[in-house]
Enzyme design. Structure first.
Site, short mmCIF file in Angstrom:
data_model
loop_
_atom_site.label_atom_id
_atom_site.label_comp_id
_atom_site.label_asym_id
_atom_site.label_seq_id
_atom_site.Cartn_x
_atom_site.Cartn_y
_atom_site.Cartn_z
N LYS A 39 0.74 -1.20 0.16
CA LYS A 39 0.15 -0.17 0.09
C LYS A 39 0.91 1.42 0.05
O LYS A 39 0.47 2.42 -0.51
CB LYS A 39 -0.96 0.09 1.34
CG LYS A 39 -0.18 0.17 2.51
CD LYS A 39 -1.46 0.33 3.78
CE LYS A 39 -0.55 0.32 4.92
NZ LYS A 39 -1.49 0.49 6.15
N LEU A 42 7.64 0.03 -1.61
CA LEU A 42 8.45 -1.07 -1.47
C LEU A 42 9.68 -0.97 -0.75
O LEU A 42 10.36 -0.11 -0.85
CB LEU A 42 8.89 -1.44 -3.02
CG LEU A 42 9.59 -2.85 -3.14
CD1 LEU A 42 8.81 -3.87 -2.96
CD2 LEU A 42 10.38 -3.07 -4.64
N LYS A 55 20.29 4.75 10.87
CA LYS A 55 21.62 4.45 10.84
C LYS A 55 22.45 5.84 10.20
O LYS A 55 23.42 5.95 10.35
CB LYS A 55 22.26 3.14 10.23
CG LYS A 55 21.89 2.00 10.97
CD LYS A 55 20.65 1.84 11.71
CE LYS A 55 20.22 0.78 12.53
NZ LYS A 55 19.04 0.88 13.14
N GLY A 118 -4.23 -3.88 0.16
CA GLY A 118 -5.09 -5.11 0.07
C GLY A 118 -5.68 -5.65 1.32
O GLY A 118 -5.38 -5.02 2.43
N GLY A 143 3.63 -6.16 8.41
CA GLY A 143 4.51 -5.74 9.13
C GLY A 143 4.12 -4.95 10.54
O GLY A 143 3.35 -5.49 11.16
N VAL A 185 17.40 3.87 22.38
CA VAL A 185 18.84 4.32 22.86
C VAL A 185 19.43 4.86 21.41
O VAL A 185 20.34 5.76 21.48
CB VAL A 185 19.76 3.20 23.34
CG1 VAL A 185 19.13 2.73 24.83
CG2 VAL A 185 19.85 1.97 22.41
N HIS A 439 45.98 -8.52 12.52
CA HIS A 439 46.25 -7.49 13.31
C HIS A 439 46.97 -6.24 12.43
O HIS A 439 47.62 -6.39 11.47
CB HIS A 439 47.60 -8.14 14.01
CG HIS A 439 48.47 -6.93 14.86
ND1 HIS A 439 47.68 -6.59 16.16
CD2 HIS A 439 49.46 -6.32 14.93
CE1 HIS A 439 48.41 -5.67 16.89
NE2 HIS A 439 49.40 -5.33 16.18
#
Length: 462
Positions: A39, A42, A55, A118, A143, A185, A439
């Site tokens: 709806k 995507l 992020k 839908g 979702g 957080v 390392h």
């Protein structure tokens, strides 16, 4: 392309977020005829209102901190402030690029993509835009949305959700964050980096309460050092408007005032009014109930992602969606081991983990059967270079495999890949210890921790 009398899709998917589009891509790859109905846009929450944009904000905050702290590295830098329009332009550019790429992927796999709201109309059909799409199988992947608490109204002005926070046209001078989990957080960390005065309110005894307690305590110590305030162990009781912001009250009598309140108490499933119950789908508190293969109690219907009561992570949605596609294509996929899924909280410092906590291990195996080891990042050269503090904690069944890896420190999310292999391949400490780690890297800290757990510590005390 709606169905006519002769057209039946192999799979009709309701919801184009992480779980839904992953199922569509994999099913089409395996030769199934797929219809995907969405709806909004995507990519769903993760791409547009979750993982990716948050992020991007956190990375912008990291750059702000680095500008302030350049002199610590002998670099003359100055911090002049946050251009929030520029931050949003950068964030939206990242999202836009990924969105276009995903649209191209769906088109290249010849998935029938339908934009519209839908509704499940039967165990084998979804209605959208006045058309009916029939499938041999239906996948529900609608979702989640931000939750609130009873009686707490999110007005989008002074009381906001994470959706509002992602498009806020300013950096708040101060904010109260209700909820000390991942979402809370992360926003607290980003806003602090942008210059806001932050207080987190968490009803449970620790921040990021689902993590190992040691990780929570390390994060709390780091947040105190950063000047991020928090109140733990007392529930929210109410909020009221003040002349220039909000006043939040707790059950223990404490009050806090700020410009706005961010409600970050989790996300709830999107399932109301979509025809699920009418089709006979078993549900609990809005979640669709499934078995380990993501099957509902209705043979023609599966469900994945935040709609089902599993970990609310985009990569879990990917895995569940692909599992359904492979099952329907006749393959034999392995159910998801949710303990074996990597988990990362992208605040500063990052919190990353895979496997089970020390407390859970003791519950499962007995306290005398569990060994825990902490490796301080102070002994890791690259972490010293980056000026990050933290620890890697390993949880092992005595004389057996490592069952938990818990890490706190900048960039620890990038180390969780090897940790995932250690847990999922049931590695013994000695097996990891014999691997040569580069390392200087932070990844080397994982190797050093396993050396110590195997009884041959190198850059750590016996």
């Amino acid at each position: 392309m709606a169905n006519d009398a002769s057209t039946v899709f192999d799979l009709v998917i309701l919801g184009g977020g992480s779980g839904g589009y992953a199922a569509a891509l994999r099913a089409a790859q395996l030769g199934l005829d797929v219809a995907l109905i969405e709806k909004d846009k995507l990519g769903g929450t993760c791409l547009h209102r979750g993982c990716i944009p948050t992020k991007a904000l956190l990375h912008a905050g990291e750059l702000a901190d680095q500008a302030r702290e350049g002199s610590e590295f002998g670099v003359k830098t100055t911090f002049e402030g946050i251009d929030i329009e520029g931050v949003h332009k950068y964030k939206d550019g990242v999202v836009s690029g990924l969105y276009k790429g995903l649209q191209g992927l769906i088109a290249s796999r010849k998935v029938t993509y339908v934009t519209g709201e839908g509704r499940l109309s039967s165990p084998t059909s979804v209605d959208v835009n006045g058309e009916r799409y029939t499938g041999r199988h239906i996948l529900l992947a609608t979702g989640s949305v931000p939750k609130s608490l009873p009686g707490l109204e999110i007005d989008g002005n002074r009381v906001i959700s994470s959706d509002h926070a992602l498009v806020l046209d300013r950096v708040p001078k101060s904010a109260i964050v209700l909820g000390g989990g991942v979402i809370g957080v992360e926003f607290a960390s980003a806003w602090k980096s942008f210059g806001a005065d932050i207080t987190i309110v968490e009803a449970l005894p620790h921040l990021v309460p689902v993590e190992d307690e040691n990780s929570s305590k390390l994060l709390e110590r780091a947040f105190r050092k950063r000047g991020i305030n928090f109140s733990l162990g007392s529930r929210f009781s109410g909020v009221e408007y003040t002349a220039d912001g909000v006043k939040v009250s707790l059950e223990n009598g404490k009050t806090f005032e700020a410009e706005l309140l961010l409600v970050a108490v989790g996300r709830g499933p999107v399932s109301q009014g979509l025809g699920y119950e009418e089709a006979g789908v078993a549900m609990d508190r809005g979640y669709v109930l499934v078995d380990e293969y993501m099957r509902t109690n209705v043979p023609t219907i599966s469900a994945v992602g935040d709609l089902v009561p599993t970990l609310q992570l985009a990569h879990v949605g990917f895995a569940e969606g692909m599992l359904v596609a492979e099952r329907l294509a006749g393959l034999s996929p392995v159910p998801v081991d949710y303990d074996g899924v990597p988990r990362v909280t992208y605040c500063h410092p990052e919190v990353a983990s895979v496997g089970i906590t020390e407390a859970k291990a003791k519950e499962l195996y007995g306290a005398d059967k569990v060994v825990a080891l902490k490796y301080n990042l102070a002994g890791n050269g690259k972490s010293k270079i980056l000026k990050t503090a933290g620890e890697i904690k390993l949880v092992q069944v005595r004389d057996g495999a490592v069952v938990g890896v818990h890490m706190v420190g900048d960039r620890m999310g990038e180390q969780v890949g090897e940790a995932q292999l250690i847990y999922n391949w049931e590695a013994l400490p000695a097996e990891v210890a014999q691997l040569v780690h580069a390392h200087p890297t932070q990844n080397e800290a994982l190797g050093e921790a396993h050396l110590a757990l195997a009884g041959k510590p190198l850059h750590s005390h016996d």
